[in-house]
Scaffold this motif. Structure first.
Motif, PDB file in Angstrom:
ATOM      1  N   ALA A   1       0.831  -1.202   0.000  1.00  0.00           N
ATOM      2  CA  ALA A   1       0.000   0.000   0.000  1.00  0.00           C
ATOM      3  C   ALA A   1       0.871   1.261   0.000  1.00  0.00           C
ATOM      4  N   SER A   2       1.854   1.297   0.868  1.00  0.00           N
ATOM      5  CA  SER A   2       2.748   2.464   0.916  1.00  0.00           C
ATOM      6  C   SER A   2       3.554   2.591  -0.368  1.00  0.00           C
ATOM      7  N   GLY A   3       3.988   1.451  -0.904  1.00  0.00           N
ATOM      8  CA  GLY A   3       4.792   1.475  -2.116  1.00  0.00           C
ATOM      9  C   GLY A   3       4.028   1.990  -3.308  1.00  0.00           C
ATOM     10  N   LEU A   4       2.780   1.530  -3.499  1.00  0.00           N
ATOM     11  CA  LEU A   4       1.987   1.999  -4.643  1.00  0.00           C
ATOM     12  C   LEU A   4       1.623   3.468  -4.483  1.00  0.00           C
ATOM     13  N   LYS A   5       1.346   3.893  -3.266  1.00  0.00           N
ATOM     14  CA  LYS A   5       1.080   5.317  -3.035  1.00  0.00           C
ATOM     15  C   LYS A   5       2.283   6.151  -3.474  1.00  0.00           C
ATOM     16  N   ALA A   6       3.477   5.727  -3.072  1.00  0.00           N
ATOM     17  CA  ALA A   6       4.693   6.464  -3.439  1.00  0.00           C
ATOM     18  C   ALA A   6       4.922   6.423  -4.944  1.00  0.00           C
ATOM     19  N   PHE A   7       4.650   5.273  -5.567  1.00  0.00           N
ATOM     20  CA  PHE A   7       4.871   5.143  -7.008  1.00  0.00           C
ATOM     21  C   PHE A   7       3.995   6.122  -7.789  1.00  0.00           C
ATOM     22  N   PHE A   8       2.699   6.104  -7.532  1.00  0.00           N
ATOM     23  CA  PHE A   8       1.794   6.945  -8.324  1.00  0.00           C
ATOM     24  C   PHE A   8       2.022   8.425  -8.040  1.00  0.00           C
TER      25      PHE A   8
ATOM     26  N   LEU B   1       1.313  -1.370 -14.149  1.00  0.00           N
ATOM     27  CA  LEU B   1       1.800   0.008 -14.151  1.00  0.00           C
ATOM     28  C   LEU B   1       2.247   0.313 -15.563  1.00  0.00           C
ATOM     29  N   MET B   2       1.708   1.351 -16.179  1.00  0.00           N
ATOM     30  CA  MET B   2       1.899   1.541 -17.616  1.00  0.00           C
ATOM     31  C   MET B   2       2.540   2.888 -17.951  1.00  0.00           C
ATOM     32  N   ASP B   3       2.886   3.011 -19.235  1.00  0.00           N
ATOM     33  CA  ASP B   3       3.514   4.225 -19.771  1.00  0.00           C
ATOM     34  C   ASP B   3       4.822   4.549 -19.068  1.00  0.00           C
ATOM     35  N   LEU B   4       5.633   3.509 -18.836  1.00  0.00           N
ATOM     36  CA  LEU B   4       6.897   3.680 -18.128  1.00  0.00           C
ATOM     37  C   LEU B   4       8.041   3.898 -19.118  1.00  0.00           C
ATOM     38  N   GLU B   5       8.863   4.877 -18.854  1.00  0.00           N
ATOM     39  CA  GLU B   5      10.032   5.133 -19.696  1.00  0.00           C
ATOM     40  C   GLU B   5      11.086   4.042 -19.449  1.00  0.00           C
ATOM     41  N   PRO B   6      11.732   3.520 -20.499  1.00  0.00           N
ATOM     42  CA  PRO B   6      12.775   2.509 -20.297  1.00  0.00           C
ATOM     43  C   PRO B   6      13.876   2.965 -19.341  1.00  0.00           C
ATOM     44  N   ALA B   7      14.143   4.253 -19.322  1.00  0.00           N
ATOM     45  CA  ALA B   7      15.202   4.775 -18.442  1.00  0.00           C
ATOM     46  C   ALA B   7      14.835   4.652 -16.961  1.00  0.00           C
ATOM     47  N   TRP B   8      13.548   4.427 -16.672  1.00  0.00           N
ATOM     48  CA  TRP B   8      13.114   4.304 -15.271  1.00  0.00           C
ATOM     49  C   TRP B   8      13.259   2.882 -14.734  1.00  0.00           C
ATOM     50  N   ARG B   9      13.601   1.940 -15.581  1.00  0.00           N
ATOM     51  CA  ARG B   9      13.489   0.533 -15.201  1.00  0.00           C
ATOM     52  C   ARG B   9      14.313   0.194 -13.959  1.00  0.00           C
ATOM     53  N   ASP B  10      15.558   0.644 -13.900  1.00  0.00           N
ATOM     54  CA  ASP B  10      16.410   0.312 -12.756  1.00  0.00           C
ATOM     55  C   ASP B  10      15.865   0.918 -11.466  1.00  0.00           C
ATOM     56  N   GLU B  11      15.410   2.170 -11.528  1.00  0.00           N
ATOM     57  CA  GLU B  11      14.921   2.795 -10.295  1.00  0.00           C
ATOM     58  C   GLU B  11      13.582   2.189  -9.864  1.00  0.00           C
TER      59      GLU B  11
ATOM     60  N   LEU C   1      10.751  -1.613  -6.055  1.00  0.00           N
ATOM     61  CA  LEU C   1      10.192  -2.902  -5.655  1.00  0.00           C
ATOM     62  C   LEU C   1      10.939  -3.470  -4.455  1.00  0.00           C
ATOM     63  N   GLU C   2      12.258  -3.415  -4.507  1.00  0.00           N
ATOM     64  CA  GLU C   2      13.076  -3.932  -3.408  1.00  0.00           C
ATOM     65  C   GLU C   2      12.855  -3.129  -2.129  1.00  0.00           C
ATOM     66  N   GLU C   3      12.800  -1.815  -2.265  1.00  0.00           N
ATOM     67  CA  GLU C   3      12.658  -0.948  -1.095  1.00  0.00           C
ATOM     68  C   GLU C   3      11.388  -1.259  -0.305  1.00  0.00           C
ATOM     69  N   TYR C   4      10.308  -1.538  -1.014  1.00  0.00           N
ATOM     70  CA  TYR C   4       9.017  -1.762  -0.349  1.00  0.00           C
ATOM     71  C   TYR C   4       8.679  -3.237  -0.189  1.00  0.00           C
ATOM     72  N   GLY C   5       9.623  -4.118  -0.495  1.00  0.00           N
ATOM     73  CA  GLY C   5       9.401  -5.540  -0.298  1.00  0.00           C
ATOM     74  C   GLY C   5       8.374  -6.140  -1.235  1.00  0.00           C
ATOM     75  N   ILE C   6       8.204  -5.530  -2.408  1.00  0.00           N
ATOM     76  CA  ILE C   6       7.216  -5.998  -3.375  1.00  0.00           C
ATOM     77  C   ILE C   6       7.889  -7.002  -4.303  1.00  0.00           C
ATOM     78  N   ALA C   7       7.389  -8.212  -4.328  1.00  0.00           N
ATOM     79  CA  ALA C   7       8.012  -9.262  -5.129  1.00  0.00           C
ATOM     80  C   ALA C   7       7.725  -9.052  -6.611  1.00  0.00           C
TER      81      ALA C   7
END
Length: 592
Positions: free
Chosen positions: A386-393, A410-420, A425-431
């Protein structure tokens, strides 16, 4: 039963039909009780409230305790949002997240019909919730009740012609068949009509004596709920055959030329009533893209006029088709349509995609499918979804979509954003999907206890531990990469679509713990459906304790590994080989 003149008696209408007729297009009772001081709506008003997208519930975990204390039940409201094709903006996600935290139970739930549900809303907050949703172009209208429910469409945000056409057609159909009375806006928005769907045109199938306010649905709406899905043959991600009405795309080149029109799907059943059964939709005919509104409308009108309004257990369109036969049903649709239907094309469901992981959209951007166990968005220990998706959007402000497998894209993502984003995902424990087992990836459950009033056992709370045991057993047998659907419900109504799954688990009886709370009890195990959703499974074993499910399936997995044909799936093997219970001595099964 016969009348005095010897003719057949007219069946007595169910109570719900009287309530709908007396409600004045769903306004009375709800409006009358909305502002009183009671913590709940009356039973009669609660039936009408469903058409507005809300169910009265209570916390069943607290029932025994409150009863001993001679207190009322812990009443609350479940609110469901209509989200055609699972579409949402970043701002809309933020609104849903805020409401879940401020007036809900702190969680959001993705349903198996591509929409959000809130749980734990108090009656006193209901009007504020619905108004706030509408002000942000979200609606609860017709998310429940005897109407067309949320319309399903492939959520993959692929930028090609056929995906854009399919989503356009799904939105057009949802708008065309939505309720037209002003009641919803009168009750919740002081008469201010906020359009959350494209403006609907006039009905296309003219009929003498049609209702002036609700020309398609009628003054008493439909006999029961009605569900529609759009899908591609090679990607049945909406489980189209489990719907009352399905539009299966017929694609030529890069365009949809029309749809095979499928009718009569529905998985709810009552085991104690042999007159009920799950069924998959059957092909009725073919409709060009510019014909689907008229053909679909004719199907709805036939259901409206001939569906069973005396016995709600037999009120779905599948029973009308079962009683009449497809030729007679098609003939009646043609009568309402005013012309003959074209026969269906030789196009059928062949595969399914859950759209998980990193994918290309076709416009230089990417989308990411995130597994969400049983659709529940919450913070739970190291998993801070919940916290992770809030931060993402809040950060990326890109749209999202929900899937019929209770997942999120999650859509319309720039390829340059992939690593971050991977770091997020790792930061918020999202598998990521790569870290989720195949059997967990293809599993889902309904909410069941403690919120659903129909549940006899747990489902959402029970399935994770069942999957833990299945993971261990499949790994032990070297079958951990086999794709098979495992779906669990807390009752036979089939909200998580267990009856066409490879493994269906349906709540049978509750086990009351020493604290007086119901919990994981016993389940009926069904086998022999398959992942693409085109076959009903059969009962394997009844009254299986939840902690014995993997044990009972272990010998079937072993037989599958030893006897399978090349390329044969688990569901196909069970269907071919039969799934009658082996003798205990043969497999070491429990004799209880």
């Amino acid at each position: 039963m016969t009348e005095a003149n010897g003719g057949p008696a007219t069946p007595k209408l169910s109570k719900n039909e009287g309530l709908k007729a007396a409600s004045g297009y769903l306004k009375q009772m709800v409006a009358d009780e909305l502002l009183n001081d009671e913590p709940t709506f009356s039973d009669d008003a609660g039936q009408i409230l469903k058409f507005h997208g809300a169910y009265m519930q209570d916390d069943r975990d607290l029932r025994t305790k409150l009863k001993k204390e001679k207190k009322d039940k812990a009443y609350m409201v479940m609110v469901r949002i209509r989200m055609v094709g699972g579409r949402m903006t970043a701002e809309q996600y933020g609104v849903c997240d805020e409401l879940s935290r401020v007036v809900g139970n702190g969680t959001l739930r993705i349903t198996t019909r591509q929409e959000f549900q809130f749980h734990g809303i108090l009656k006193q907050d209901l009007a504020v919730v619905i108004r706030h949703l509408n002000e942000n172009l979200l609606s609860t209208l017709a998310a429940c009740g005897d109407v067309e429910r949320n319309v399903l469409a492939c959520p993959a945000p692929i930028k090609d012609k056929k995906h854009e056409q399919l989503n356009h057609d799904a939105l057009a159909w949802a708008s065309h068949v939505a309720p037209r009375a002003s009641t919803y806006w009168d009750v919740w928005l002081d008469g201010e009509k906020i359009e959350t769907l494209p403006p609907a045109g006039p009905p296309l199938v003219k009929q003498a004596g049609e209702d002036a306010v609700e020309p398609i649905l009628g003054k008493t709406y439909l006999p029961r709920k009605f569900k529609t899905a759009f899908a591609f043959p090679e990607d049945n991600c909406t489980d189209i055959l489990a719907n009352d009405l399905g539009f299966l795309a017929v694609v030529e080149g890069d365009s949809i030329v029309g749809y095979n029109v499928l009718v009569g799907g529905g998985l709810g059943t009552t085991p104690s009533a042999e007159k009920t059964f799950p069924a998959l939709a059957l092909p009725m005919g073919f409709a060009a893209r510019d014909e689907i509104l008229a053909v679909g409308e004719a199907v709805v009108r036939v259901f409206r006029d001939f569906g069973n309004r005396s016995d709600r257990k037999r009120a779905r369109i599948k029973y009308l088709i079962a009683d009449w036969g497809m030729p007679a049903f098609r003939a009646k649709v043609e009568e309402y349509l005013g012309r003959k239907l074209v026969d269906p094309k030789d196009v059928h469901v062949t595969d399914v995609d859950d759209h998980m992981g990193w994918r290309e959209q076709g416009d230089g951007k990417l989308y990411l499918g995130i597994p969400v166990q049983n659709g529940r968005i919450k913070d739970d220990g190291p998993l801070r979804l919940a916290s992770g998706l809030k931060a993402f959007f809040e950060k990326y402000q890109t749209p999202g979509r929900l899937t019929c497998q209770q997942k999120m894209l999650l859509m319309d993502l720039e390829p340059a954003w992939r690593d971050e984003i991977n770091a997020w995902l790792e930061e918020y424990g999202i598998a990521s999907v790569e870290k989720v087992s195949t059997v967990r990836r293809w599993s889902m459950a309904c909410p069941a206890l403690p919120t659903c009033g129909l549940a006899v056992t747990d489902a959402e709370r029970a399935l994770p531990s069942v999957i833990d045991m299945l993971e261990a057993e499949l790994l032990r047998q070297g079958l951990e990469n086999e794709r098979l659907t495992v779906r669990m419900t807390g009752c036979p109504n089939g909200c998580a679509r267990p009856y066409n799954a490879d493994v269906g688990l349906v709540g049978r009886s509750a086990k009351i713990g020493p604290d007086g709370l119901p919990g994981p009890g016993t389940y009926t195990v069904f086998l022999g459906g398959r992942t693409i959703g085109d076959r009903i499974n059969v009962e394997f074993k009844d009254y299986v304790p939840h902690d014995q499910i993997a044990f009972e399936l272990a010998p079937i997995f072993a037989r599958f590994k030893a006897e399978r044909l090349d390329g044969e799936t688990f569901g196909d093997f069970c269907h071919r080989a039969g799934v009658s219970e082996p003798a205990p001595a043969e497999v070491g099964a429990s004799t209880e």
